[in-house]
Design an enzyme around this catalytic site. Structure first.
Site, PDB file in Angstrom:
ATOM      1  N   GLU A 102       0.838  -1.206   0.000  1.00  0.00           N
ATOM      2  CA  GLU A 102       0.000   0.000   0.000  1.00  0.00           C
ATOM      3  C   GLU A 102       0.871   1.253   0.000  1.00  0.00           C
ATOM      4  O   GLU A 102       1.709   1.453   0.883  1.00  0.00           O
ATOM      5  CB  GLU A 102      -0.975   0.020   1.185  1.00  0.00           C
ATOM      6  CG  GLU A 102      -1.873   1.248   1.107  1.00  0.00           C
ATOM      7  CD  GLU A 102      -3.146   1.165   1.944  1.00  0.00           C
ATOM      8  OE1 GLU A 102      -3.495   0.073   2.436  1.00  0.00           O
ATOM      9  OE2 GLU A 102      -3.788   2.230   2.089  1.00  0.00           O
ATOM     10  N   ASP A 133      -2.355  12.041  -3.037  1.00  0.00           N
ATOM     11  CA  ASP A 133      -2.439  13.506  -3.023  1.00  0.00           C
ATOM     12  C   ASP A 133      -2.780  13.974  -4.432  1.00  0.00           C
ATOM     13  O   ASP A 133      -2.102  13.608  -5.397  1.00  0.00           O
ATOM     14  CB  ASP A 133      -1.098  14.100  -2.560  1.00  0.00           C
ATOM     15  CG  ASP A 133      -0.857  13.832  -1.076  1.00  0.00           C
ATOM     16  OD1 ASP A 133      -1.847  13.758  -0.320  1.00  0.00           O
ATOM     17  OD2 ASP A 133       0.315  13.676  -0.681  1.00  0.00           O
ATOM     18  N   LYS A 176      -3.530  21.278  -9.574  1.00  0.00           N
ATOM     19  CA  LYS A 176      -3.068  22.268 -10.559  1.00  0.00           C
ATOM     20  C   LYS A 176      -2.268  21.585 -11.661  1.00  0.00           C
ATOM     21  O   LYS A 176      -1.415  20.737 -11.368  1.00  0.00           O
ATOM     22  CB  LYS A 176      -2.176  23.314  -9.881  1.00  0.00           C
ATOM     23  CG  LYS A 176      -2.945  24.226  -8.946  1.00  0.00           C
ATOM     24  CD  LYS A 176      -2.037  25.261  -8.349  1.00  0.00           C
ATOM     25  CE  LYS A 176      -2.833  26.091  -7.352  1.00  0.00           C
ATOM     26  NZ  LYS A 176      -2.009  26.666  -6.305  1.00  0.00           N
ATOM     27  N   THR A 222     -11.779   4.431   4.175  1.00  0.00           N
ATOM     28  CA  THR A 222     -10.779   5.019   5.086  1.00  0.00           C
ATOM     29  C   THR A 222     -11.378   6.288   5.687  1.00  0.00           C
ATOM     30  O   THR A 222     -12.394   6.796   5.222  1.00  0.00           O
ATOM     31  CB  THR A 222      -9.486   5.391   4.326  1.00  0.00           C
ATOM     32  OG1 THR A 222      -9.811   6.371   3.349  1.00  0.00           O
ATOM     33  CG2 THR A 222      -8.849   4.190   3.667  1.00  0.00           C
ATOM     34  N   ARG A 223     -10.674   6.795   6.698  1.00  0.00           N
ATOM     35  CA  ARG A 223     -11.133   8.023   7.346  1.00  0.00           C
ATOM     36  C   ARG A 223     -11.164   9.163   6.331  1.00  0.00           C
ATOM     37  O   ARG A 223     -12.072   9.970   6.293  1.00  0.00           O
ATOM     38  CB  ARG A 223     -10.169   8.364   8.485  1.00  0.00           C
ATOM     39  CG  ARG A 223     -10.848   9.124   9.569  1.00  0.00           C
ATOM     40  CD  ARG A 223     -10.241   8.918  10.914  1.00  0.00           C
ATOM     41  NE  ARG A 223      -8.809   8.700  10.929  1.00  0.00           N
ATOM     42  CZ  ARG A 223      -8.012   9.149  11.872  1.00  0.00           C
ATOM     43  NH1 ARG A 223      -8.476   9.856  12.852  1.00  0.00           N
ATOM     44  NH2 ARG A 223      -6.731   8.879  11.882  1.00  0.00           N
ATOM     45  N   TYR A 224     -10.134   9.168   5.484  1.00  0.00           N
ATOM     46  CA  TYR A 224     -10.050  10.204   4.464  1.00  0.00           C
ATOM     47  C   TYR A 224     -11.266  10.143   3.539  1.00  0.00           C
ATOM     48  O   TYR A 224     -11.882  11.148   3.208  1.00  0.00           O
ATOM     49  CB  TYR A 224      -8.756  10.021   3.644  1.00  0.00           C
ATOM     50  CG  TYR A 224      -8.624  11.046   2.562  1.00  0.00           C
ATOM     51  CD1 TYR A 224      -7.967  12.256   2.801  1.00  0.00           C
ATOM     52  CD2 TYR A 224      -9.201  10.842   1.312  1.00  0.00           C
ATOM     53  CE1 TYR A 224      -7.886  13.216   1.817  1.00  0.00           C
ATOM     54  CE2 TYR A 224      -9.134  11.801   0.329  1.00  0.00           C
ATOM     55  CZ  TYR A 224      -8.465  12.975   0.587  1.00  0.00           C
ATOM     56  OH  TYR A 224      -8.393  13.934  -0.390  1.00  0.00           O
TER      57      TYR A 224
END
Ligand code: SAM
Length: 254
Positions: free
Chosen positions: A85, A159, A163, A233-235
């Site tokens: 992962e 992430d 941009k 997931t928490r995200y």
């Protein structure tokens, strides 16, 4: 089912496609495999005493060795399917999968200190003996894995770098994908999740241009619905609370 190559993925502008083609033509070197720089936070809130102790005591016991080939035998003392992962965040997905498949070995890499502590808490609480962690850049460990040794690779909510001028920082780029492709065994699986519309379109464009991965989607439902064995997931929960759509991509290494 692979979409035909001449089809522009929905929402991908001609300009974005042209950028992608130009990068490919130039053998683009500006991606995470060559930049080798970690952006983003390395640590957040201050650690509590118990967390510091966990870091001091448990992390050394479950860390990927600093040198040598990263094999199942070196990490777990036997031959077993290996999962990797990239950027595990707080480790909820890694821990869930490791708990589900106790005979498999799991390697997780994450530079964010508080995330590593989160993963260590899962390892301790669930008594996971099949997890090894690296606090740092996933690519440093991935390149030490022998070719064809991995059964699954997970890249969940990388992430987004929305941009255009930061696009080279995205994990979904030729360099990291070539590495992932090399390390997966034929028939192995690459799972990618995102809640970022730009990353979603970018990933479809980049992945659709590859011949070494087959997209395991037969209809929109397959990438709009969370596949089995893929915990939130928490995200991701936070993204959903903000009203974001989440896309789930599964690719088979050809
Ligand atoms: C948006 S968070 C998602 C975390 C987690 N995958 C989840 O779904 O909850 C992205 C994570 O990738 C990590 N990351 C960024 N670059 C990385 C790299 N080169 N190697 C490993 N992790 C990385 C970041 O530290 C961050 O925790």
């Amino acid at each position: 089912m692979q979409p035909p190559r001449h089809v522009r993925p929905p929402g991908v502008s001609r300009r974005l496609l042209a950028v992608g083609r130009a990068q490919t033509r130039r053998g683009e070197v500006n991606d995470p495999t060559t930049i080798r720089r970690l952006y983003g936070r390395r640590s957040g809130h201050k650690l509590r005493g118990g967390q510091e102790a966990l870091l001091e005591r448990l992390l050394p016991a479950v860390s990927v060795p600093e040198e040598g080939a990263v094999t199942s035998e070196a990490l777990f003392g036997d031959s077993r399917p290996l999962h990797f992962e990239i950027g595990f965040g707080s480790g909820e997905h890694l821990a869930y999968r490791a708990d589900l498949l106790p005979d498999h070995g799991f390697i997780g890499a994450e530079p964010f200190l508080n995330g590593v502590v989160g993963a260590l808490q899962h390892v301790r609480d669930r008594r996971l003996a099949n997890v090894r962690l690296h606090m740092g850049d996933a690519l440093d460990v991935l390149e030490r894995v022998p070719d064809g040794a991995l059964t699954m690779v997970y890249l969940l909510h990388p992430d987004p770098w929305p941009k255009a001028r930061h696009a080279k920082r995205r994990m979904v780029n030729p360099g990291p994908l070539d590495l992932i492709a090399a390390k997966l065994r034929p028939g192995g699986e690459f799972r990618l999740g995102t809640d970022d519309p730009t990353y979603c379109r970018w990933s479809m464009m980049v992945m659709n241009g590859r011949r070494d991965f087959e997209w395991l989607a037969e209809s929109a439902k397959d990438f709009l619905t969370r596949p089995g064995g893929w915990p939130e997931t928490r995200y991701e929960a936070k993204a959903r609370r903000k009203g974001h759509e989440v896309w789930y991509f599964r690719y088979r290494r050809v």
